[in-house]
Enzyme design. Sequence first.
Site, PDB file in Angstrom:
ATOM      1  N   SER A  66      34.135  35.502  49.729  1.00  0.00           N
ATOM      2  CA  SER A  66      35.209  34.410  49.882  1.00  0.00           C
ATOM      3  C   SER A  66      35.079  33.346  49.295  1.00  0.00           C
ATOM      4  CB  SER A  66      35.514  34.446  51.600  1.00  0.00           C
ATOM      5  OG  SER A  66      36.837  33.599  51.729  1.00  0.00           O
ATOM      6  N   GLU A  67      36.193  33.012  48.422  1.00  0.00           N
ATOM      7  CA  GLU A  67      36.009  32.056  47.469  1.00  0.00           C
ATOM      8  C   GLU A  67      35.727  30.578  47.933  1.00  0.00           C
ATOM      9  OE1 GLU A  67      38.503  33.837  47.712  1.00  0.00           O
ATOM     10  OE2 GLU A  67      40.457  32.773  47.274  1.00  0.00           O
ATOM     11  N   ASN A  68      36.054  30.366  49.086  1.00  0.00           N
ATOM     12  CA  ASN A  68      35.448  29.200  49.629  1.00  0.00           C
ATOM     13  C   ASN A  68      33.975  29.084  50.067  1.00  0.00           C
ATOM     14  OD1 ASN A  68      35.962  31.291  51.968  1.00  0.00           O
ATOM     15  ND2 ASN A  68      36.205  29.699  53.364  1.00  0.00           N
TER      16      ASN A  68
ATOM     17  N   ASN B  18      36.135  40.814  46.664  1.00  0.00           N
ATOM     18  CA  ASN B  18      36.991  39.622  47.121  1.00  0.00           C
ATOM     19  C   ASN B  18      38.693  40.253  47.360  1.00  0.00           C
ATOM     20  OD1 ASN B  18      39.012  37.483  46.634  1.00  0.00           O
ATOM     21  ND2 ASN B  18      36.938  36.205  46.495  1.00  0.00           N
TER      22      ASN B  18
ATOM     23  N   SER C 282      30.508  29.022  44.023  1.00  0.00           N
ATOM     24  CA  SER C 282      31.044  30.353  44.381  1.00  0.00           C
ATOM     25  C   SER C 282      32.122  30.809  43.259  1.00  0.00           C
ATOM     26  CB  SER C 282      32.167  29.982  45.791  1.00  0.00           C
ATOM     27  OG  SER C 282      33.029  30.998  45.937  1.00  0.00           O
TER      28      SER C 282
END
Lengths: 229, 229, 226, 226
Positions: free
Chosen positions: D50-52, D27, D96
């Site tokens: 991607s943390e979204n 990340n 996530s």
Amino acid sequence: MTATIYDTPDDALDGITDGVRVMFGGFSGAGAPTNLIRALRRRGTRGITGIANNIGYGDFLVELCEDGQLAGMICTFATRASVALRSRFDEQLARGEVTLELTPQGTFAERIRAGGGGLGGVLTRSGLGTPVAEGKTTIEVDGETYLLERPLRADVAMIRAQRADRLGNLEYRGAARNFNPVMATAADLVIVEVDEIVEVGAIDPERVGTPAVFVDRIMQCPRIPVPFR
Amino acid sequence: MTATIYDTPDDALDGITDGVRVMFGGFSGAGAPTNLIRALRRRGTRGITGIANNIGYGDFLVELCEDGQLAGMICTFATRASVALRSRFDEQLARGEVTLELTPQGTFAERIRAGGGGLGGVLTRSGLGTPVAEGKTTIEVDGETYLLERPLRADVAMIRAQRADRLGNLEYRGAARNFNPVMATAADLVIVEVDEIVEVGAIDPERVGTPAVFVDRIMQCPRIPVPFR
Amino acid sequence: MTAPQGLTRELIALRVARELRPGMVVNLGIGMPTLVPSHLPPDHGLLFQSENGILGLGAVREGGDGYGEIDPDLLNAGGQPVRLALGASFFDSATSFAMIRGGHVHTAVLGGLQVAANGDLANWTVRQDGGGSIGGAMDLASGAQRVIVAMEHTTRDGGSRLLERCTYPLTAQACVDLVVTNLAVIAVEAGGFVLREVAPGVTAAQVQAATDAPLALAPDLREMAL
Amino acid sequence: MTAPQGLTRELIALRVARELRPGMVVNLGIGMPTLVPSHLPPDHGLLFQSENGILGLGAVREGGDGYGEIDPDLLNAGGQPVRLALGASFFDSATSFAMIRGGHVHTAVLGGLQVAANGDLANWTVRQDGGGSIGGAMDLASGAQRVIVAMEHTTRDGGSRLLERCTYPLTAQACVDLVVTNLAVIAVEAGGFVLREVAPGVTAAQVQAATDAPLALAPDLREMAL
């Protein structure tokens, strides 16, 4: 990160040793890793602590009791009221040969999710005032009392999905999801049996139920039919 | 249980009153209920407490600051370092006209999930030893210290999905999921804007991201393009 | 005094079915509750939730019913093959129980061993050796908005299943809203049991005699319309 | 004494890229970390998270790059339109961050304001009025298996960003494994900072002079190979 593909369920258990703590996916028959359970039986691994929704009459997991491979279970559904439906697990439990920790089903799912997701536990009302709460901490939040239930993790998770791509992305089908997605997050080694292994890209990114990061080993193997109840 | 279909975003806000606590889905532009936010602006509802991932330069939510409709925010991303990217929310915060509760993004998602799923809180290591932990309880589980974070709920959730069927099942697309599925579980009234409303059965049961039980109102409305950063 | 026979299991299920209204999300426990769907009109407008991860459960399928192969990925929580209703969806167990604990299931119909006047429910047994089965009952009993218990009023040896306090291990505290038995429909309210309806041919006195806790009589106490 | 200039931002990103191995899930935070992908070989074998809600993030798209319309549902956590890598998947924010907190992201590359000798990281600011932005940084810093911080060694006015203790509010405690700056590569070990590599033309003494905490010298201390 990229999953390793194994040819047989027996090969896929490489390195598993006595005393292992194993999560088994599935809810009654749907989504149970029946080939891997049979392979574990053939392997003769002993002292297994199983973490699964159900063990009882008709469940493949009971086969691990035949030669006493199972040391104990953490599950939600272990015995049936009817004596006609007693299982080898029941018998061994009555004789004190195996241990049993019973947990409510929603708590069970959430404890595994906590174990896989780095949370320190679960605060739930389920089980308050019942034998499940005995010896456990209660915590008050905003005037409501909750039971603190601890995370669950395992050395190995054995799960089943419909398809895997060669990277390890899993696609589930119907009610065969159940505990498989959370268990895939909560073990040091995740072994998956699938109906079909496909090329990377063949599973729609919108339909991936378990992203590849969680999966270590995949193995294509026709499902063993589970008797309906 | 069956969702009610509204013709316009303004109609869909029927009954919403001053002082309402609203969750807004979306992560930067993706999955934000931009039509509903604009309708809330037109409605003139005041004293709104917003719960959303981000409010800042370029976000539609900032429009609620134009006439002081916003009383405060609970969010993860509120201000930017660059003075050139200050928003009306920033200015009002500096003048003490709005309140702000900052929470780490993973904690934010999990607090909402707890609020929607009947859990009493979240035990996380995120935020330990930081300003986020100030005044909060810590709990030790198996020798590890965790921060107890409280559940989040709202009166209303305004979310966006790609498609809804007439029963209220929602299908999401790409990175527009983000906080929408958890927010759909954690509010007394859930209002959804979608690109398209389809007949019941048109969404594959395998692709339902939010089951109909969570959805109260649906409204078909072309998305308002969000500027990219 | 021997309690009167009252309703059959099927009629108890029929009476429970009358509690369900279009638009409700309903979870049916194993046992007597599974008889409820056959007493609903075809256009019942309900969504059945199955805790193993289905919203929009259809009817249970019998093998060889002429409608194609049974689908091994489409079972209900009791392990029976089922059909899907239009508008159904699938989800994992963590999501399923978030739905249940979060109060998104309107009515849970559960079997019972004992119900107490304060609403406590006992519907599982713990054996001496620690054996037992909880399944989803504790989450359903404490999470559903409304809990209806369908059970026989008395045990085989005539003991009441409606008591001041449960003597069996609890499933959940103060969770039961309504009890439908072969003898009566009894609401659990703040002050205790309230007798709402008696089975045809059964008197309020007979219900009280079969109940080990005081019954208040509802102002509109009546005979069940079946 | 003025610290030497050392590496450009692009070269810091290049040096960070050398830490990444095929098979890792990575990340990248906002800021300098976003420069890392352009320094990777095409067959890098990494999966970017991607943390979204994306695993398998591809390159950032520039508008009008001739590859069709930009997809508004396909953004990275910084809000930029992106491509997908083969084998990508989507998930919601709760999933996530379960991935992140549960240690399933191998390496997080984060920007930093300050790193302490015990591994504490400060990479956000809290304003007097309470304003600030945390985003996913606290979860990433405390959840990823390995945290690499990419930052300038000193502030504009020459103060060290590597300290005995952070003076800014923390992002997470004892989380940093490696710091890559314009001057050096420094590991955070149990005993404190260990100087592993110096930028070309920079001496260990210069790095120490620009660092407000003792540096142990790695046995194999060397100049960075860029």
